[in-house]
Scaffold this motif. Sequence first.
Motif, PDB file in Angstrom:
ATOM      1  N   ILE A 152       0.876  -1.169   0.000  1.00 38.15           N
ATOM      2  CA  ILE A 152       0.000   0.000   0.000  1.00 38.15           C
ATOM      3  C   ILE A 152       0.910   1.214   0.000  1.00 38.15           C
ATOM      4  CG2 ILE A 152      -1.681   1.336   1.327  1.00 38.15           C
ATOM      5  CD1 ILE A 152      -2.722  -1.357   2.405  1.00 38.15           C
ATOM      6  N   SER A 153       0.687   2.118  -0.942  1.00 36.98           N
ATOM      7  CA  SER A 153       1.518   3.316  -1.006  1.00 36.98           C
ATOM      8  C   SER A 153       0.646   4.522  -1.324  1.00 36.98           C
ATOM      9  CB  SER A 153       2.617   3.167  -2.060  1.00 36.98           C
ATOM     10  OG  SER A 153       2.053   3.009  -3.341  1.00 36.98           O
ATOM     11  N   ALA A 154       1.144   5.684  -0.907  1.00 33.84           N
ATOM     12  CA  ALA A 154       0.414   6.928  -1.159  1.00 33.84           C
ATOM     13  C   ALA A 154       1.362   8.109  -1.028  1.00 33.84           C
ATOM     14  CB  ALA A 154      -0.739   7.082  -0.171  1.00 33.84           C
ATOM     15  N   LYS A 155       1.006   9.184  -1.728  1.00 31.49           N
ATOM     16  CA  LYS A 155       1.660  10.485  -1.565  1.00 31.49           C
ATOM     17  C   LYS A 155       0.595  11.403  -0.991  1.00 31.49           C
ATOM     18  CE  LYS A 155       4.845   9.723  -5.320  1.00 31.49           C
ATOM     19  NZ  LYS A 155       5.258  10.064  -6.658  1.00 31.49           N
ATOM     20  N   PRO A 156       0.470  11.419   0.337  1.00 31.03           N
ATOM     21  CA  PRO A 156      -0.642  12.143   0.976  1.00 31.03           C
ATOM     22  C   PRO A 156      -0.609  13.642   0.734  1.00 31.03           C
ATOM     23  CG  PRO A 156       0.486  10.699   2.527  1.00 31.03           C
ATOM     24  CD  PRO A 156       1.317  10.761   1.292  1.00 31.03           C
ATOM     25  N   SER A 157      -1.769  14.253   0.941  1.00 28.53           N
ATOM     26  CA  SER A 157      -1.894  15.704   0.800  1.00 28.53           C
ATOM     27  C   SER A 157      -1.215  16.402   1.975  1.00 28.53           C
ATOM     28  CB  SER A 157      -3.368  16.091   0.728  1.00 28.53           C
ATOM     29  OG  SER A 157      -4.041  15.646   1.881  1.00 28.53           O
ATOM     30  N   GLU A 158      -1.117  17.714   1.885  1.00 27.11           N
ATOM     31  CA  GLU A 158      -0.444  18.519   2.908  1.00 27.11           C
ATOM     32  C   GLU A 158      -1.150  18.514   4.256  1.00 27.11           C
ATOM     33  OE1 GLU A 158       2.521  20.321   2.921  1.00 27.11           O
ATOM     34  OE2 GLU A 158       2.874  19.159   1.110  1.00 27.11           O
ATOM     35  N   GLY A 159      -2.465  18.528   4.275  1.00 33.40           N
ATOM     36  CA  GLY A 159      -3.212  18.622   5.525  1.00 33.40           C
ATOM     37  C   GLY A 159      -3.337  17.280   6.219  1.00 33.40           C
ATOM     38  N   TYR A 160      -4.407  17.145   6.981  1.00 32.37           N
ATOM     39  CA  TYR A 160      -4.649  15.903   7.718  1.00 32.37           C
ATOM     40  C   TYR A 160      -4.944  14.761   6.760  1.00 32.37           C
ATOM     41  CZ  TYR A 160      -6.861  12.251  10.371  1.00 32.37           C
ATOM     42  OH  TYR A 160      -7.172  11.022  10.893  1.00 32.37           O
ATOM     43  N   TRP A 161      -4.339  13.620   7.026  1.00 35.47           N
ATOM     44  CA  TRP A 161      -4.649  12.379   6.334  1.00 35.47           C
ATOM     45  C   TRP A 161      -4.376  11.232   7.295  1.00 35.47           C
ATOM     46  CZ3 TRP A 161      -0.781   8.872   6.239  1.00 35.47           C
ATOM     47  CH2 TRP A 161       0.512   9.343   6.365  1.00 35.47           C
ATOM     48  N   SER A 162      -4.976  10.106   7.038  1.00 34.11           N
ATOM     49  CA  SER A 162      -4.710   8.916   7.845  1.00 34.11           C
ATOM     50  C   SER A 162      -4.941   7.675   7.008  1.00 34.11           C
ATOM     51  CB  SER A 162      -5.593   8.881   9.092  1.00 34.11           C
ATOM     52  OG  SER A 162      -6.936   8.629   8.744  1.00 34.11           O
ATOM     53  N   ILE A 163      -4.281   6.610   7.416  1.00 33.79           N
ATOM     54  CA  ILE A 163      -4.495   5.283   6.842  1.00 33.79           C
ATOM     55  C   ILE A 163      -4.764   4.365   8.021  1.00 33.79           C
ATOM     56  CG2 ILE A 163      -3.440   3.310   5.672  1.00 33.79           C
ATOM     57  CD1 ILE A 163      -1.803   5.271   4.020  1.00 33.79           C
ATOM     58  N   ALA A 164      -5.857   3.618   7.946  1.00 28.67           N
ATOM     59  CA  ALA A 164      -6.199   2.654   8.986  1.00 28.67           C
ATOM     60  C   ALA A 164      -6.427   1.295   8.337  1.00 28.67           C
ATOM     61  CB  ALA A 164      -7.444   3.105   9.734  1.00 28.67           C
ATOM     62  N   LEU A 165      -6.007   0.257   9.021  1.00 26.97           N
ATOM     63  CA  LEU A 165      -6.210  -1.113   8.549  1.00 26.97           C
ATOM     64  C   LEU A 165      -7.135  -1.832   9.523  1.00 26.97           C
ATOM     65  CD1 LEU A 165      -2.532  -2.033   7.583  1.00 26.97           C
ATOM     66  CD2 LEU A 165      -4.344  -1.165   6.086  1.00 26.97           C
ATOM     67  N   TYR A 166      -8.100  -2.552   8.958  1.00 30.47           N
ATOM     68  CA  TYR A 166      -9.098  -3.256   9.761  1.00 30.47           C
ATOM     69  C   TYR A 166      -9.080  -4.735   9.406  1.00 30.47           C
ATOM     70  CZ  TYR A 166     -10.848   1.385  10.731  1.00 30.47           C
ATOM     71  OH  TYR A 166     -10.941   2.699  11.121  1.00 30.47           O
ATOM     72  N   ALA A 167      -9.183  -5.572  10.429  1.00 31.21           N
ATOM     73  CA  ALA A 167      -9.241  -7.021  10.244  1.00 31.21           C
ATOM     74  C   ALA A 167     -10.650  -7.437   9.841  1.00 31.21           C
ATOM     75  CB  ALA A 167      -8.830  -7.733  11.534  1.00 31.21           C
ATOM     76  N   ARG A 168     -10.797  -8.679   9.513  1.00 34.46           N
ATOM     77  CA  ARG A 168     -12.073  -9.242   9.076  1.00 34.46           C
ATOM     78  C   ARG A 168     -13.171  -9.089  10.139  1.00 34.46           C
ATOM     79  NH1 ARG A 168     -13.161 -13.644   5.162  1.00 34.46           N
ATOM     80  NH2 ARG A 168     -10.974 -13.575   4.660  1.00 34.46           N
ATOM     81  N   ASN A 169     -12.784  -9.010  11.410  1.00 38.33           N
ATOM     82  CA  ASN A 169     -13.768  -8.883  12.489  1.00 38.33           C
ATOM     83  C   ASN A 169     -14.025  -7.432  12.879  1.00 38.33           C
ATOM     84  OD1 ASN A 169     -11.434  -8.218  13.811  1.00 38.33           O
ATOM     85  ND2 ASN A 169     -11.690  -9.690  15.462  1.00 38.33           N
ATOM     86  N   SER A 170     -13.544  -6.488  12.124  1.00 45.14           N
ATOM     87  CA  SER A 170     -13.700  -5.037  12.277  1.00 45.14           C
ATOM     88  C   SER A 170     -12.713  -4.416  13.250  1.00 45.14           C
ATOM     89  CB  SER A 170     -15.140  -4.628  12.653  1.00 45.14           C
ATOM     90  OG  SER A 170     -15.386  -4.810  14.029  1.00 45.14           O
ATOM     91  N   ASP A 171     -11.780  -5.185  13.806  1.00 45.42           N
ATOM     92  CA  ASP A 171     -10.768  -4.609  14.691  1.00 45.42           C
ATOM     93  C   ASP A 171      -9.814  -3.718  13.900  1.00 45.42           C
ATOM     94  OD1 ASP A 171     -11.779  -5.932  16.860  1.00 45.42           O
ATOM     95  OD2 ASP A 171     -10.163  -7.408  16.996  1.00 45.42           O
ATOM     96  N   ASN A 172      -9.576  -2.521  14.406  1.00 47.01           N
ATOM     97  CA  ASN A 172      -8.579  -1.621  13.819  1.00 47.01           C
ATOM     98  C   ASN A 172      -7.228  -2.037  14.398  1.00 47.01           C
ATOM     99  OD1 ASN A 172      -7.575   1.773  14.401  1.00 47.01           O
ATOM    100  ND2 ASN A 172      -7.237   0.570  12.583  1.00 47.01           N
ATOM    101  N   PHE A 173      -6.359  -2.638  13.564  1.00 46.57           N
ATOM    102  CA  PHE A 173      -5.089  -3.145  14.080  1.00 46.57           C
ATOM    103  C   PHE A 173      -3.889  -2.281  13.679  1.00 46.57           C
ATOM    104  CE2 PHE A 173      -5.736  -5.284  10.046  1.00 46.57           C
ATOM    105  CZ  PHE A 173      -4.496  -5.179   9.440  1.00 46.57           C
ATOM    106  N   PHE A 174      -4.124  -1.250  12.854  1.00 43.21           N
ATOM    107  CA  PHE A 174      -3.019  -0.381  12.460  1.00 43.21           C
ATOM    108  C   PHE A 174      -3.582   0.976  12.074  1.00 43.21           C
ATOM    109  CE2 PHE A 174      -0.267   1.585   9.307  1.00 43.21           C
ATOM    110  CZ  PHE A 174       0.966   1.511   9.933  1.00 43.21           C
ATOM    111  N   HIS A 175      -2.850   2.023  12.464  1.00 42.26           N
ATOM    112  CA  HIS A 175      -3.266   3.380  12.126  1.00 42.26           C
ATOM    113  C   HIS A 175      -2.020   4.236  11.955  1.00 42.26           C
ATOM    114  CE1 HIS A 175      -4.773   7.493  12.788  1.00 42.26           C
ATOM    115  NE2 HIS A 175      -5.825   7.030  12.148  1.00 42.26           N
TER     116      HIS A 175
END
Length: 180
Positions: free
Chosen positions: A85-108
């Motif tokens: 997963i790659s991105a060139k985010p914008s200047e302001g606020y941005w976030s990337i979150a990863l969620y497991a199959r059970n809806s748990d957020n395991f990475f942010h």
Amino acid sequence: MIPVRWIKNACIVLALAGALHVLVIWLIPRVITAVFLRRIAAGAGYNQVVLPPLPTDKSRDVVKPSPDLLYALCIFDLSAGPVRISAKPSEGYWSIALYARNSDNFFHLNDREVKGDHVELILSDARDSDALRARYPNAIHVHPESSVGLMLARSLVLDASDMKAVIDARSSTRCTPLQD
């Protein structure tokens, strides 16, 4: 005096209620997430970025989406190997979150945690870790809890003058199987 039969029946009812409660608490997030993942994957497939328009009051793909955030989604699938997963985010606020199959957020990850203009994540099974770390030393290595999950990237749009820059940055988001 309470008859033994009443005590036995009360214990059975309590046991069934407890089992049903645990089943519902365990099952509901998995079912909701599975429906959402299937719906997105049916339209775009796995390991493909989906770029929905700016949410309105009618949008409900994500529960109560924020009307000032542009989203990018990817249903990742590690069954065929690691995913980048790659991105060139914008200047302001941005976030990337990863969620497991059970809806748990395991990475942010967000704009305050990353310096520079590029973000690269390598999602893989923990067994692949050492070799991938050697090949991609500047990437953030993540080991998802399930082989299929959701990547949700968000970018803040403060006003119309920000829109083009945020859309351009969001368009740089990639979610692809890792190629040798």
